[in-house]
Design a protein around this motif. Structure first.
Motif, PDB file in Angstrom:
ATOM      1  N   TRP A 192       0.853  -1.183   0.000  1.00 41.09           N
ATOM      2  CA  TRP A 192       0.000   0.000   0.000  1.00 41.09           C
ATOM      3  C   TRP A 192       0.887   1.230   0.000  1.00 41.09           C
ATOM      4  O   TRP A 192       1.710   1.409   0.889  1.00 41.09           O
ATOM      5  CB  TRP A 192      -0.915   0.033   1.237  1.00 41.09           C
ATOM      6  N   HIS A 193       0.714   2.084  -1.021  1.00 42.12           N
ATOM      7  CA  HIS A 193       1.527   3.291  -1.158  1.00 42.12           C
ATOM      8  C   HIS A 193       0.660   4.525  -0.941  1.00 42.12           C
ATOM      9  O   HIS A 193      -0.449   4.620  -1.469  1.00 42.12           O
ATOM     10  CB  HIS A 193       2.162   3.370  -2.540  1.00 42.12           C
ATOM     11  N   SER A 194       1.202   5.490  -0.181  1.00 40.72           N
ATOM     12  CA  SER A 194       0.486   6.752   0.016  1.00 40.72           C
ATOM     13  C   SER A 194       1.491   7.846   0.325  1.00 40.72           C
ATOM     14  O   SER A 194       2.689   7.613   0.465  1.00 40.72           O
ATOM     15  CB  SER A 194      -0.532   6.629   1.153  1.00 40.72           C
ATOM     16  N   PHE A 195       0.967   9.059   0.476  1.00 37.78           N
ATOM     17  CA  PHE A 195       1.756  10.229   0.857  1.00 37.78           C
ATOM     18  C   PHE A 195       1.338  10.731   2.237  1.00 37.78           C
ATOM     19  O   PHE A 195       1.656  11.861   2.603  1.00 37.78           O
ATOM     20  CB  PHE A 195       1.578  11.346  -0.172  1.00 37.78           C
ATOM     21  N   VAL A 196       0.612   9.943   3.007  1.00 36.90           N
ATOM     22  CA  VAL A 196       0.072  10.426   4.276  1.00 36.90           C
ATOM     23  C   VAL A 196       1.202  10.654   5.275  1.00 36.90           C
ATOM     24  O   VAL A 196       2.263  10.030   5.204  1.00 36.90           O
ATOM     25  CB  VAL A 196      -0.972   9.457   4.860  1.00 36.90           C
ATOM     26  N   SER A 197       0.962  11.534   6.207  1.00 37.38           N
ATOM     27  CA  SER A 197       1.959  11.862   7.216  1.00 37.38           C
ATOM     28  C   SER A 197       2.043  10.771   8.267  1.00 37.38           C
ATOM     29  O   SER A 197       1.144   9.926   8.407  1.00 37.38           O
ATOM     30  CB  SER A 197       1.596  13.188   7.896  1.00 37.38           C
ATOM     31  N   ALA A 198       3.122  10.829   9.047  1.00 38.46           N
ATOM     32  CA  ALA A 198       3.269   9.864  10.137  1.00 38.46           C
ATOM     33  C   ALA A 198       2.143  10.016  11.155  1.00 38.46           C
ATOM     34  O   ALA A 198       1.704   9.028  11.756  1.00 38.46           O
ATOM     35  CB  ALA A 198       4.625  10.053  10.811  1.00 38.46           C
ATOM     36  N   GLU A 199       1.669  11.241  11.342  1.00 36.55           N
ATOM     37  CA  GLU A 199       0.592  11.475  12.300  1.00 36.55           C
ATOM     38  C   GLU A 199      -0.729  10.868  11.818  1.00 36.55           C
ATOM     39  O   GLU A 199      -1.540  10.401  12.630  1.00 36.55           O
ATOM     40  CB  GLU A 199       0.406  12.980  12.526  1.00 36.55           C
ATOM     41  N   GLU A 200      -0.946  10.889  10.511  1.00 41.20           N
ATOM     42  CA  GLU A 200      -2.195  10.376   9.935  1.00 41.20           C
ATOM     43  C   GLU A 200      -2.170   8.863   9.743  1.00 41.20           C
ATOM     44  O   GLU A 200      -3.222   8.214   9.660  1.00 41.20           O
ATOM     45  CB  GLU A 200      -2.441  11.068   8.589  1.00 41.20           C
ATOM     46  N   LEU A 201      -0.977   8.298   9.681  1.00 39.96           N
ATOM     47  CA  LEU A 201      -0.847   6.900   9.297  1.00 39.96           C
ATOM     48  C   LEU A 201      -1.544   5.919  10.241  1.00 39.96           C
ATOM     49  O   LEU A 201      -2.203   4.975   9.771  1.00 39.96           O
ATOM     50  CB  LEU A 201       0.639   6.557   9.159  1.00 39.96           C
ATOM     51  N   PRO A 202      -1.452   6.068  11.578  1.00 42.17           N
ATOM     52  CA  PRO A 202      -2.137   5.098  12.439  1.00 42.17           C
ATOM     53  C   PRO A 202      -3.638   5.008  12.175  1.00 42.17           C
ATOM     54  O   PRO A 202      -4.210   3.910  12.188  1.00 42.17           O
ATOM     55  CB  PRO A 202      -1.838   5.620  13.849  1.00 42.17           C
ATOM     56  N   HIS A 203      -4.277   6.151  11.911  1.00 44.93           N
ATOM     57  CA  HIS A 203      -5.709   6.118  11.604  1.00 44.93           C
ATOM     58  C   HIS A 203      -5.967   5.360  10.305  1.00 44.93           C
ATOM     59  O   HIS A 203      -6.884   4.515  10.244  1.00 44.93           O
ATOM     60  CB  HIS A 203      -6.253   7.537  11.501  1.00 44.93           C
ATOM     61  N   LYS A 204      -5.180   5.654   9.275  1.00 46.36           N
ATOM     62  CA  LYS A 204      -5.379   4.980   7.992  1.00 46.36           C
ATOM     63  C   LYS A 204      -5.133   3.477   8.120  1.00 46.36           C
ATOM     64  O   LYS A 204      -5.863   2.661   7.537  1.00 46.36           O
ATOM     65  CB  LYS A 204      -4.455   5.584   6.934  1.00 46.36           C
ATOM     66  N   LEU A 205      -4.120   3.093   8.885  1.00 42.68           N
ATOM     67  CA  LEU A 205      -3.862   1.672   9.086  1.00 42.68           C
ATOM     68  C   LEU A 205      -4.999   1.016   9.857  1.00 42.68           C
ATOM     69  O   LEU A 205      -5.336  -0.155   9.623  1.00 42.68           O
ATOM     70  CB  LEU A 205      -2.536   1.478   9.815  1.00 42.68           C
ATOM     71  N   GLY A 206      -5.607   1.763  10.775  1.00 39.50           N
ATOM     72  CA  GLY A 206      -6.755   1.230  11.483  1.00 39.50           C
ATOM     73  C   GLY A 206      -7.928   0.982  10.549  1.00 39.50           C
ATOM     74  O   GLY A 206      -8.597  -0.064  10.638  1.00 39.50           O
ATOM     75  N   VAL A 207      -8.197   1.929   9.650  1.00 34.93           N
ATOM     76  CA  VAL A 207      -9.260   1.750   8.667  1.00 34.93           C
ATOM     77  C   VAL A 207      -8.947   0.569   7.758  1.00 34.93           C
ATOM     78  O   VAL A 207      -9.817  -0.264   7.457  1.00 34.93           O
ATOM     79  CB  VAL A 207      -9.449   3.033   7.832  1.00 34.93           C
ATOM     80  N   LEU A 208      -7.698   0.486   7.321  1.00 35.07           N
ATOM     81  CA  LEU A 208      -7.287  -0.623   6.470  1.00 35.07           C
ATOM     82  C   LEU A 208      -7.484  -1.961   7.172  1.00 35.07           C
ATOM     83  O   LEU A 208      -7.951  -2.940   6.578  1.00 35.07           O
ATOM     84  CB  LEU A 208      -5.827  -0.430   6.064  1.00 35.07           C
ATOM     85  N   GLN A 209      -7.153  -2.010   8.454  1.00 39.50           N
ATOM     86  CA  GLN A 209      -7.325  -3.244   9.206  1.00 39.50           C
ATOM     87  C   GLN A 209      -8.803  -3.616   9.342  1.00 39.50           C
ATOM     88  O   GLN A 209      -9.175  -4.796   9.274  1.00 39.50           O
ATOM     89  CB  GLN A 209      -6.680  -3.122  10.586  1.00 39.50           C
ATOM     90  N   GLU A 210      -9.658  -2.621   9.495  1.00 33.77           N
ATOM     91  CA  GLU A 210     -11.092  -2.888   9.558  1.00 33.77           C
ATOM     92  C   GLU A 210     -11.588  -3.503   8.253  1.00 33.77           C
ATOM     93  O   GLU A 210     -12.371  -4.470   8.261  1.00 33.77           O
ATOM     94  CB  GLU A 210     -11.857  -1.598   9.866  1.00 33.77           C
ATOM     95  N   TRP A 211     -11.134  -2.943   7.137  1.00 36.15           N
ATOM     96  CA  TRP A 211     -11.509  -3.523   5.846  1.00 36.15           C
ATOM     97  C   TRP A 211     -10.949  -4.932   5.702  1.00 36.15           C
ATOM     98  O   TRP A 211     -11.625  -5.829   5.174  1.00 36.15           O
ATOM     99  CB  TRP A 211     -11.020  -2.640   4.706  1.00 36.15           C
ATOM    100  N   ALA A 212      -9.727  -5.138   6.143  1.00 32.67           N
ATOM    101  CA  ALA A 212      -9.126  -6.472   6.034  1.00 32.67           C
ATOM    102  C   ALA A 212      -9.929  -7.505   6.826  1.00 32.67           C
ATOM    103  O   ALA A 212     -10.118  -8.641   6.374  1.00 32.67           O
ATOM    104  CB  ALA A 212      -7.680  -6.427   6.523  1.00 32.67           C
ATOM    105  N   GLN A 213     -10.396  -7.124   7.993  1.00 31.22           N
ATOM    106  CA  GLN A 213     -11.204  -8.047   8.788  1.00 31.22           C
ATOM    107  C   GLN A 213     -12.500  -8.390   8.070  1.00 31.22           C
ATOM    108  O   GLN A 213     -12.940  -9.549   8.062  1.00 31.22           O
ATOM    109  CB  GLN A 213     -11.478  -7.435  10.157  1.00 31.22           C
ATOM    110  N   LYS A 214     -13.115  -7.400   7.423  1.00 36.54           N
ATOM    111  CA  LYS A 214     -14.347  -7.654   6.665  1.00 36.54           C
ATOM    112  C   LYS A 214     -14.085  -8.544   5.457  1.00 36.54           C
ATOM    113  O   LYS A 214     -14.946  -9.332   5.048  1.00 36.54           O
ATOM    114  CB  LYS A 214     -14.967  -6.329   6.228  1.00 36.54           C
ATOM    115  N   GLU A 215     -12.897  -8.402   4.877  1.00 33.15           N
ATOM    116  CA  GLU A 215     -12.539  -9.186   3.697  1.00 33.15           C
ATOM    117  C   GLU A 215     -11.966 -10.558   4.061  1.00 33.15           C
ATOM    118  O   GLU A 215     -11.700 -11.375   3.176  1.00 33.15           O
ATOM    119  CB  GLU A 215     -11.495  -8.432   2.857  1.00 33.15           C
ATOM    120  N   GLY A 216     -11.743 -10.800   5.345  1.00 30.62           N
ATOM    121  CA  GLY A 216     -11.105 -12.046   5.748  1.00 30.62           C
ATOM    122  C   GLY A 216      -9.654 -12.109   5.336  1.00 30.62           C
ATOM    123  O   GLY A 216      -9.107 -13.188   5.102  1.00 30.62           O
ATOM    124  N   ARG A 217      -9.012 -10.958   5.295  1.00 31.83           N
ATOM    125  CA  ARG A 217      -7.626 -10.838   4.818  1.00 31.83           C
ATOM    126  C   ARG A 217      -6.669 -10.751   5.993  1.00 31.83           C
ATOM    127  O   ARG A 217      -6.870  -9.952   6.913  1.00 31.83           O
ATOM    128  CB  ARG A 217      -7.499  -9.578   3.955  1.00 31.83           C
TER     129      ARG A 217
END
Length: 273
Positions: A192-217
């Motif tokens: 996963w590639h982005s330009f997000v800041s270090a401060e924003e990254l934990p939130h984005k990773l949390g959202v990504l993890q939520e999607w992964a759980q829904k996808e069974g990933r």
């Protein structure tokens, strides 16, 4: 080795440095030489981009096409991984993209039998490319909606091609949109590639993890990538602490700043020591 995670992202993978060579305002021999120099310096990945016109500088200046160039890089290089940062899904039939990727993968598998191609892809955004080459620009939403079935077709075509790809070709998806893009990352991406800041990254990773759980990933092997341009080593340290393990650096030519590349390689090596 103890396995360390950010959320569910594996962090004990080595740091890798990718350098993007914008294929604009230079001759092709200059690009070819730069790729060889970067491989000799020890960078891990070399990228171009998938556009038809310059993105900065003279808008009508010299520019070269991405995939043709990637085929040449596959042949001329020996060690580095390579790809586009990123391919535009809109410009080519999905099954054709899969076949092109498989072929470039095989071209690059010299000596080892294992290819080095990274399939970076996205939905596209540069309107001039679309207008000048006759593609329907649509909307941000429509282009993202087109990307999902294309990824499914690409993966299906890879399973049918004869010969098959030499390896599971890594898929890299760029972007940070929480409703569509991160869901596609959870479903399809190895990087996963982005330009997000270090401060924003934990939130984005949390959202990504939520999607992964829904996808069974299981995202344990998902690599998080970010950009180094106009960032300091302190910025990079913060991104590293937040979970980034692949860093990319845009390096415009023809006056390539190889000293900058060497500095970031030293930073990479210190992280991996």
């Amino acid at each position: 080795m103890q396995r360390t995670y950010a959320g569910n992202m594996l962090l004990d993978t080595p740091v890798r440095l990718g350098v993007q060579i914008p294929p604009q305002h230079v001759t092709y021999p200059q690009i070819r030489d730069a790729v060889l120099w970067l491989e000799d310096f020890g960078v891990d990945i070399v990228f171009n981009w998938d556009h038809f016109f310059p993105l900065f500088g003279d808008p009508d200046g010299p520019h070269f096409e991405s995939w043709t160039m990637l085929g040449a890089w596959a042949e001329q290089t020996e060690r580095v991984e390579f790809g586009a940062l990123v391919n535009c899904n809109s410009y080519r039939n999905a099954d054709l993209q899969a076949d092109m990727a498989r072929t470039v993968d095989h071209i690059s598998a010299k000596g080892t039998g294992v290819g080095r191609f990274i399939f970076g892809t996205g939905s596209g955004w540069f309107e001039k490319d679309y207008v000048e080459y006759g593609y329907d620009f649509g909307t941000v939403g429509s282009r993202l909606n087109d990307l999902e079935p294309s990824l499914e077709r690409i993966e299906a075509r890879w399973s049918k091609l004869n010969p098959a790809p030499t390896r599971k070709i890594p898929v890299m998806i760029g972007g940070k949109g929480e409703q569509k893009t991160l869901r596609l990352v959870a479903r399809h991406a190895d990087i996963w590639h982005s330009f997000v800041s270090a401060e924003e990254l934990p939130h984005k990773l949390g959202v990504l993890q939520e999607w992964a759980q829904k996808e069974g990933r299981d995202t344990a092997n998902l690599v998080v990538s970010n950009e180094l341009a106009r960032r300091t080593t302190e910025d990079a340290d913060a991104l590293y602490d937040a979970g980034v393990r692949m860093f990319t650096l845009s390096l415009p030519g023809p006056d390539w700043d190889f000293h900058l590349v060497k500095n970031w390689l030293a930073w990479r090596d210190a992280k991996n020591s």
